[in-house]
Motif scaffolding. Structure first.
Motif, PDB file in Angstrom:
ATOM      1  N   PHE A  78       0.830  -1.196   0.000  1.00  0.00           N
ATOM      2  CA  PHE A  78       0.000   0.000   0.000  1.00  0.00           C
ATOM      3  C   PHE A  78       0.875   1.260   0.000  1.00  0.00           C
ATOM      4  CE2 PHE A  78      -2.207   3.471   2.112  1.00  0.00           C
ATOM      5  CZ  PHE A  78      -3.305   3.602   1.292  1.00  0.00           C
TER       6      PHE A  78
ATOM      7  N   LEU B 277       0.715   4.008  -2.853  1.00  0.00           N
ATOM      8  CA  LEU B 277       0.409   5.394  -2.483  1.00  0.00           C
ATOM      9  C   LEU B 277       1.452   6.365  -3.057  1.00  0.00           C
ATOM     10  CD1 LEU B 277      -1.421   7.246  -0.824  1.00  0.00           C
ATOM     11  CD2 LEU B 277      -0.024   6.721   1.185  1.00  0.00           C
TER      12      LEU B 277
ATOM     13  N   GLY C   3     -17.801   0.892   0.161  1.00  0.00           N
ATOM     14  CA  GLY C   3     -17.482   1.766   1.300  1.00  0.00           C
ATOM     15  C   GLY C   3     -16.511   1.094   2.258  1.00  0.00           C
TER      16      GLY C   3
ATOM     17  N   ASP D 266     -13.179   1.446   0.767  1.00  0.00           N
ATOM     18  CA  ASP D 266     -12.729   2.835   0.939  1.00  0.00           C
ATOM     19  C   ASP D 266     -12.234   3.046   2.366  1.00  0.00           C
ATOM     20  OD1 ASP D 266     -13.187   4.032  -1.646  1.00  0.00           O
ATOM     21  OD2 ASP D 266     -15.326   3.773  -1.275  1.00  0.00           O
ATOM     22  N   MET D 267     -12.942   2.480   3.347  1.00  0.00           N
ATOM     23  CA  MET D 267     -12.503   2.590   4.734  1.00  0.00           C
ATOM     24  C   MET D 267     -11.142   1.942   4.918  1.00  0.00           C
ATOM     25  SD  MET D 267     -13.919   1.057   8.294  1.00  0.00           S
ATOM     26  CE  MET D 267     -13.138  -0.487   7.850  1.00  0.00           C
TER      27      MET D 267
ATOM     28  N   ARG E 298      -8.829   1.631   2.732  1.00  0.00           N
ATOM     29  CA  ARG E 298      -7.838   2.510   2.113  1.00  0.00           C
ATOM     30  C   ARG E 298      -7.516   3.695   3.034  1.00  0.00           C
ATOM     31  NH1 ARG E 298     -10.616   4.077  -2.118  1.00  0.00           N
ATOM     32  NH2 ARG E 298     -10.280   2.300  -3.456  1.00  0.00           N
ATOM     33  N   GLY E 299      -8.571   4.238   3.651  1.00  0.00           N
ATOM     34  CA  GLY E 299      -8.369   5.353   4.591  1.00  0.00           C
ATOM     35  C   GLY E 299      -7.570   4.936   5.809  1.00  0.00           C
ATOM     36  N   LEU E 300      -7.803   3.700   6.284  1.00  0.00           N
ATOM     37  CA  LEU E 300      -7.028   3.187   7.427  1.00  0.00           C
ATOM     38  C   LEU E 300      -5.567   3.015   7.038  1.00  0.00           C
ATOM     39  CD1 LEU E 300      -9.543   0.561   8.876  1.00  0.00           C
ATOM     40  CD2 LEU E 300      -8.663   2.564  10.092  1.00  0.00           C
TER      41      LEU E 300
ATOM     42  N   LEU F 116      -3.965   4.856   4.934  1.00  0.00           N
ATOM     43  CA  LEU F 116      -3.403   6.211   4.907  1.00  0.00           C
ATOM     44  C   LEU F 116      -3.119   6.705   6.326  1.00  0.00           C
ATOM     45  CD1 LEU F 116      -2.668   8.477   3.011  1.00  0.00           C
ATOM     46  CD2 LEU F 116      -5.079   9.116   2.886  1.00  0.00           C
ATOM     47  N   ALA F 117      -4.025   6.395   7.256  1.00  0.00           N
ATOM     48  CA  ALA F 117      -3.828   6.817   8.649  1.00  0.00           C
ATOM     49  C   ALA F 117      -2.606   6.154   9.268  1.00  0.00           C
ATOM     50  CB  ALA F 117      -5.071   6.482   9.475  1.00  0.00           C
TER      51      ALA F 117
END
Lengths: 204, 204
Positions: free
Chosen positions: A113, A117, A167, A170-171, A173-175, A177-178
């Protein structure tokens, strides 16, 4: 054919495949660690222990090497994910869905990831790279969605189910990034447990 | 004080504040468009129509300028978000929650998110930048969470509610990332509608 026997040819093809694979793995590690600006064909060739000439025999440009690398590792990860749930074809039981959600999220927190990114962000600033990476991202996204639907036993003919699964990804993917700048594992575990429950309920 | 009256001082302070604000806005636009590698104090000063010397009077280093810029715009966006739902203090009605979810997701799809993403990814490769950006990200994240809880009327004393809201913000971040290379507005709208419904149910 000629004088070349099967035994002569096979090892040469093997060596070529091994070299290619080493280059791809070195490219992903390099991208995750140093970003696009610090990732050149020379740096990757050195890391892989391959001559620059041999590297360019496999990949003519930097863009070609790095998109191939991200695609290769994405495929490896998809195969590993399917391998984790060999009996899931046809639909996971409710109790298993939480485990599938956790495994899907895991796809977004490793070096792959991070490498992807770096490639996405570089592509957003470089016109040469952008269409190729957008196409790659769409392909990997569709494949991940297909696997998620299968492992979760989601019935996409029901209204809202397709968007529920999207969704969730998407979550994930957001995790990912965090997790880029700080180790977010503790918080992530709690979020994944709760959303695993929400997704299970929504898909019943 | 001396001979300087209130009237003399105020315009000078105003001018200084306006210059600072122009630099911050130019920095965010520059970061979103050109990435970290293409964003220097000189480039930003020129874009803002400010001399390099004046820019350095406000911000001593590139790191200082860009973290201040992302923080400034994040605060502006938080204020704008609160302004959208002036009556929400104390809890949104169920019917409003879908609108709050959509507005939260919107926070992650504009130029601010693009700028922040460039900064995060640059920080992951640059030790000088990393602790400052990690600290900024944590602060902005806490503030966004606080606003989301308030606007959604979420009762965090109930088990799972905190994680439901966190997962929603992770999803918003992931949707922002999906929008980086391609216009994802159509798909995003459907995902947001479905998850707005699911989050509303979970928070009732």
């Amino acid at each position: 054919m000629g004088a070349m026997t099967e035994a002569d040819r096979a090892p040469k093809q093997d060596r070529s495949r091994v070299t290619r694979q080493r280059l791809l793995e070195a490219a992903v590690a390099c991208l995750a660690e140093h970003g696009w600006a610090g990732s050149t064909v020379s740096v990757v060739a050195e890391r892989a222990g391959v001559s620059r000439g041999a590297a360019q025999h496999h990949f003519r440009t930097r863009e070609e090497l790095f998109t191939a690398a991200v695609e290769y590792v994405a495929e490896e990860r998809s195969a590993a994910l399917r391998g984790l749930f060999p009996d899931a074809a046809g639909g996971a039981a409710g109790a298993d869905r939480a485990a599938v959600v956790a495994a899907l999220v895991d796809l977004y927190t490793g070096p792959l990831f991070r490498a992807a990114l770096q490639l996405w962000v570089a592509a957003s600033n470089e016109e040469q790279l952008s269409p190729r990476v957008a196409e790659l991202e769409a392909r990997v996204g569709r494949e991940t969605h297909r696997i998620a639907v299968e492992l979760l036993g989601a019935d996409e003919s029901r209204p809202g189910v397709r968007e529920t699964v999207q969704g969730l990804l998407d979550m994930a993917r957001g995790l990912g990034l965090a997790n880029l700048l700080t180790d977010d594992a503790g918080r992530r575990k709690r979020v994944v447990a709760e959303w695993g429950r929400l997704v299970d309920e929504a898909l019943r």
